[in-house]
Design an enzyme around this catalytic site. Structure first.
Site, PDB file in Angstrom:
ATOM      1  N   GLY A  42       0.769  -1.248   0.000  1.00  0.00           N
ATOM      2  CA  GLY A  42       0.000   0.000   0.000  1.00  0.00           C
ATOM      3  C   GLY A  42       0.795   1.290   0.000  1.00  0.00           C
TER       4      GLY A  42
ATOM      5  N   GLU B 115       3.576   4.113   6.386  1.00  0.00           N
ATOM      6  CA  GLU B 115       2.355   3.327   6.176  1.00  0.00           C
ATOM      7  C   GLU B 115       1.394   4.096   5.281  1.00  0.00           C
ATOM      8  OE1 GLU B 115       0.874   0.685   6.224  1.00  0.00           O
ATOM      9  OE2 GLU B 115       1.078  -0.484   8.051  1.00  0.00           O
ATOM     10  N   ASP B 116       0.667   3.365   4.463  1.00  0.00           N
ATOM     11  CA  ASP B 116      -0.383   4.005   3.663  1.00  0.00           C
ATOM     12  C   ASP B 116      -1.543   4.411   4.566  1.00  0.00           C
ATOM     13  OD1 ASP B 116      -0.972   1.344   4.212  1.00  0.00           O
ATOM     14  OD2 ASP B 116      -1.846   0.923   2.258  1.00  0.00           O
TER      15      ASP B 116
ATOM     16  N   ASP C 159      -5.397   1.552  10.403  1.00  0.00           N
ATOM     17  CA  ASP C 159      -6.821   1.291  10.615  1.00  0.00           C
ATOM     18  C   ASP C 159      -6.981   0.777  12.053  1.00  0.00           C
ATOM     19  OD1 ASP C 159      -9.508   0.718  10.024  1.00  0.00           O
ATOM     20  OD2 ASP C 159      -9.067  -1.085   8.919  1.00  0.00           O
TER      21      ASP C 159
ATOM     22  N   PHE D 254     -14.247   2.629   3.655  1.00  0.00           N
ATOM     23  CA  PHE D 254     -13.215   1.926   2.894  1.00  0.00           C
ATOM     24  C   PHE D 254     -12.756   2.805   1.727  1.00  0.00           C
ATOM     25  CE2 PHE D 254     -11.707  -1.131  -0.287  1.00  0.00           C
ATOM     26  CZ  PHE D 254     -10.731  -1.751   0.479  1.00  0.00           C
TER      27      PHE D 254
ATOM     28  N   ASP E 225      -5.731  -0.678  -2.258  1.00  0.00           N
ATOM     29  CA  ASP E 225      -6.434  -1.546  -3.201  1.00  0.00           C
ATOM     30  C   ASP E 225      -7.744  -2.078  -2.650  1.00  0.00           C
ATOM     31  OD1 ASP E 225      -5.115  -3.309  -1.252  1.00  0.00           O
ATOM     32  OD2 ASP E 225      -5.807  -4.930  -2.553  1.00  0.00           O
TER      33      ASP E 225
ATOM     34  N   ARG F 109      -4.789   0.350  -6.990  1.00  0.00           N
ATOM     35  CA  ARG F 109      -3.588   0.992  -6.411  1.00  0.00           C
ATOM     36  C   ARG F 109      -3.020   2.088  -7.300  1.00  0.00           C
ATOM     37  NH1 ARG F 109      -2.066  -2.219  -2.086  1.00  0.00           N
ATOM     38  NH2 ARG F 109      -2.281  -4.459  -2.336  1.00  0.00           N
TER      39      ARG F 109
HETATM   40  P1  IMP Z   1      -4.743  -2.449  10.249  1.00  0.00           P
HETATM   41  O1  IMP Z   1      -3.813  -3.594  10.515  1.00  0.00           O
HETATM   42  O2  IMP Z   1      -6.170  -2.793  10.565  1.00  0.00           O
HETATM   43  O3  IMP Z   1      -4.326  -1.145  10.883  1.00  0.00           O
HETATM   44  O4  IMP Z   1      -4.779  -2.237   8.699  1.00  0.00           O
HETATM   45  C1  IMP Z   1      -3.703  -1.766   8.035  1.00  0.00           C
HETATM   46  C2  IMP Z   1      -3.666  -2.210   6.596  1.00  0.00           C
HETATM   47  O5  IMP Z   1      -4.962  -2.581   6.083  1.00  0.00           O
HETATM   48  C3  IMP Z   1      -3.235  -1.048   5.761  1.00  0.00           C
HETATM   49  O6  IMP Z   1      -1.842  -0.964   5.678  1.00  0.00           O
HETATM   50  C4  IMP Z   1      -3.915  -1.330   4.435  1.00  0.00           C
HETATM   51  O7  IMP Z   1      -3.097  -2.162   3.663  1.00  0.00           O
HETATM   52  C5  IMP Z   1      -5.191  -2.037   4.805  1.00  0.00           C
HETATM   53  N1  IMP Z   1      -6.341  -1.083   4.880  1.00  0.00           N
HETATM   54  C6  IMP Z   1      -6.894  -0.521   5.974  1.00  0.00           C
HETATM   55  N2  IMP Z   1      -7.916   0.303   5.654  1.00  0.00           N
HETATM   56  C7  IMP Z   1      -8.005   0.266   4.309  1.00  0.00           C
HETATM   57  C8  IMP Z   1      -8.871   0.939   3.353  1.00  0.00           C
HETATM   58  O8  IMP Z   1      -9.761   1.753   3.670  1.00  0.00           O
HETATM   59  N3  IMP Z   1      -8.642   0.633   2.048  1.00  0.00           N
HETATM   60  C9  IMP Z   1      -7.666  -0.237   1.628  1.00  0.00           C
HETATM   61  N4  IMP Z   1      -6.838  -0.861   2.481  1.00  0.00           N
HETATM   62  C10 IMP Z   1      -7.002  -0.619   3.807  1.00  0.00           C
HETATM   63 MG    MG Z   2      -0.535  -1.413   4.291  1.00  0.00          MG
END
Ligand code: IMP
Ligand code: MG
Length: 178
Positions: A48, A102-103, A106, A155, A162, A168
């Protein structure tokens, strides 16, 4: 393009590339001050963060190194909670100043796993820069040092993010149409 169709879902333009660049400029201004005369290693989290990493490091004004690591936790539009390391680090970060790129943060599951992994290699410091942050979804205590843009729980796709593998390459960020 205002609306894009990816697989079975439609997405509406939400953050323009221009606004993305302005937000990156703001955090890089701080990073430039914090890392003057240091030589940090930026670690981009694939897949990402490839565009965010590219744009951010271009704006960084001191000498630096760039490396990547790959973690995956998402399936479709939901975090699975099961974070997998798909590609490890190929650079020595012992006694180095690390900045994670980080992109999006979440739930924070990925970030937590990443911190545990990187701390084992004894860097002298670790800071986190993220393009997007979902504060309402965040479940961890780890402070995030540089946040470019805060968003809600919707989302998002584009600019590196993606939906099941596609989207992407979109230059802007798009939000799912409910
Ligand atoms: P976490 O582990 O729940 O914090 O999620 C982190 C990863 O989930 C990010 O680095 C993204 O790759 C993916 N992610 C979280 N939210 C989104 C979204 O809204 N769209 C696409 N990918 C997401
Ligand atoms: Mg990511």
């Amino acid at each position: 393009m205002e609306i894009v169709q990816l697989h079975d879902k439609a997405f509406k333009k939400f953050i323009s590339n221009n606004d993305i660049q302005l937000s990156i400029d703001k955090i890089v201004e701080k990073i430039n001050v914090d890392y003057t005369n240091k030589r940090p290693i930026f670690i981009g989290v694939l897949n990402g963060s490839f565009l965010f990493s590219a744009d951010l490091v271009k704006k960084f004004s001191s000498s630096c190194e760039v490396a990547f690591i790959q973690f995956s936790s998402y399936s479709g539009t939901k975090s699975t909670g099961n974070v997998k390391e798909l590609m490890g680090l190929n650079v020595d970060i012992k006694n180095r100043d690390v900045i994670i790129l980080e992109d999006i943060v979440d739930t924070g599951n990925t970030l937590e796993k990443l911190m545990i992994t990187l701390k084992k290699h004894a860097p002298s410091s670790i800071k986190i820069a993220t393009l997007l942050f979902k504060p309402k979804a965040y479940k961890k205590k780890i402070p995030i040092d540089y946040v470019a843009i805060e968003v809600g729980n919707e989302f998002l796709v584009g600019y590196g993010l993606d939906y099941d593998g596609i989207g992407r390459n979109l230059e802007h960020i798009y939000k799912i149409e409910e």
